[in-house]
Motif scaffolding. Structure first.
Motif, PDB file in Angstrom:
ATOM      1  N   GLU A 199     -26.531  24.760  20.706  1.00  0.00           N
ATOM      2  CA  GLU A 199     -27.656  25.674  20.917  1.00  0.00           C
ATOM      3  C   GLU A 199     -27.259  27.110  20.627  1.00  0.00           C
ATOM      4  O   GLU A 199     -28.022  27.858  20.020  1.00  0.00           O
ATOM      5  CB  GLU A 199     -28.179  25.561  22.350  1.00  0.00           C
ATOM      6  CG  GLU A 199     -28.970  24.310  22.619  1.00  0.00           C
ATOM      7  CD  GLU A 199     -29.455  24.217  24.048  1.00  0.00           C
ATOM      8  OE1 GLU A 199     -28.877  24.876  24.934  1.00  0.00           O
ATOM      9  OE2 GLU A 199     -30.429  23.486  24.278  1.00  0.00           O
ATOM     10  N   HIS A 200     -26.070  27.486  21.052  1.00  0.00           N
ATOM     11  CA  HIS A 200     -25.606  28.849  20.771  1.00  0.00           C
ATOM     12  C   HIS A 200     -25.474  29.076  19.271  1.00  0.00           C
ATOM     13  O   HIS A 200     -25.865  30.125  18.755  1.00  0.00           O
ATOM     14  CB  HIS A 200     -24.266  29.107  21.464  1.00  0.00           C
ATOM     15  CG  HIS A 200     -23.722  30.475  21.183  1.00  0.00           C
ATOM     16  ND1 HIS A 200     -24.303  31.618  21.690  1.00  0.00           N
ATOM     17  CD2 HIS A 200     -22.675  30.881  20.420  1.00  0.00           C
ATOM     18  CE1 HIS A 200     -23.635  32.678  21.253  1.00  0.00           C
ATOM     19  NE2 HIS A 200     -22.643  32.255  20.488  1.00  0.00           N
ATOM     20  N   TYR A 257     -29.315  28.895  17.878  1.00  0.00           N
ATOM     21  CA  TYR A 257     -30.214  29.952  18.311  1.00  0.00           C
ATOM     22  C   TYR A 257     -29.546  31.313  18.377  1.00  0.00           C
ATOM     23  O   TYR A 257     -30.215  32.337  18.464  1.00  0.00           O
ATOM     24  CB  TYR A 257     -30.822  29.615  19.676  1.00  0.00           C
ATOM     25  CG  TYR A 257     -31.558  28.311  19.692  1.00  0.00           C
ATOM     26  CD1 TYR A 257     -32.548  28.044  18.758  1.00  0.00           C
ATOM     27  CD2 TYR A 257     -31.258  27.323  20.625  1.00  0.00           C
ATOM     28  CE1 TYR A 257     -33.218  26.840  18.757  1.00  0.00           C
ATOM     29  CE2 TYR A 257     -31.923  26.117  20.631  1.00  0.00           C
ATOM     30  CZ  TYR A 257     -32.905  25.878  19.698  1.00  0.00           C
ATOM     31  OH  TYR A 257     -33.571  24.688  19.708  1.00  0.00           O
ATOM     32  N   THR A 307     -30.374  34.334  16.054  1.00  0.00           N
ATOM     33  CA  THR A 307     -31.582  35.152  16.216  1.00  0.00           C
ATOM     34  C   THR A 307     -31.286  36.479  16.905  1.00  0.00           C
ATOM     35  O   THR A 307     -32.203  37.161  17.332  1.00  0.00           O
ATOM     36  CB  THR A 307     -32.658  34.389  17.007  1.00  0.00           C
ATOM     37  OG1 THR A 307     -32.135  34.064  18.295  1.00  0.00           O
ATOM     38  CG2 THR A 307     -33.079  33.132  16.290  1.00  0.00           C
TER      39      THR A 307
END
Length: 141
Positions: free
Chosen positions: A18-19, A22, A25
């Motif tokens: 996820e890191h 995402y 961004t």
């Protein structure tokens, strides 16, 4: 608790993913602009490819037919992604749409087969590059 360590490791892997996914961004304006530019360029080149292909097949410049066929091709890719290369679906759909916009019989199938061959060719290039990279990778210790 048995399996607790493996569950914690799994959770940590998901968090790391996820890191990675995402975390990009952090500067959304710059990256969003690149994504929009890449997507726009892709669709323009896709349309131009189909327009050129139709011109080479029919001998006529037909941008409206190219735009409609390209749009149907993109929708087919999205809706029937689970079918490998959208074989059959893309050919039938393209032929039906080609006839609906007034193209000669067989033009839709021909266009879709040309695009399928292009996808396969680029897939082979990618597999070759991947195989070359795998052959030069250092073994893990």
């Amino acid at each position: 608790v048995p399996g607790a360590h493996s569950f914690e490791a799994l959770v940590e892997h998901v968090r790391a993913f996820e890191h990675l996914a995402y975390g990009s961004t952090a500067h959304p304006a710059a990256r969003l602009g690149i994504v929009i530019l890449a997507a726009t360029t892709f669709h323009i080149l896709s349309f131009l490819e189909l327009w050129l292909t139709l011109w080479l097949i029919t001998g006529e410049s037909q941008p409206a037919a190219a735009f409609i066929l390209d749009t149907v091709g993109r929708l087919t890719n999205v809706l029937f992604k689970m079918i490998p290369l959208q074989l059959g679906v893309l050919q039938v759909g393209s032929e039906l749409v080609a006839r609906a916009v007034g193209l000669a019989p067989g033009v839709g199938v021909t266009v879709s087969l040309i695009r399928t061959v292009r996808v396969m060719a680029w897939s082979l290039v990618g597999l070759g590059l991947l195989a070359g990279k795998a052959g030069t990778a250092k073994p893990r210790a």
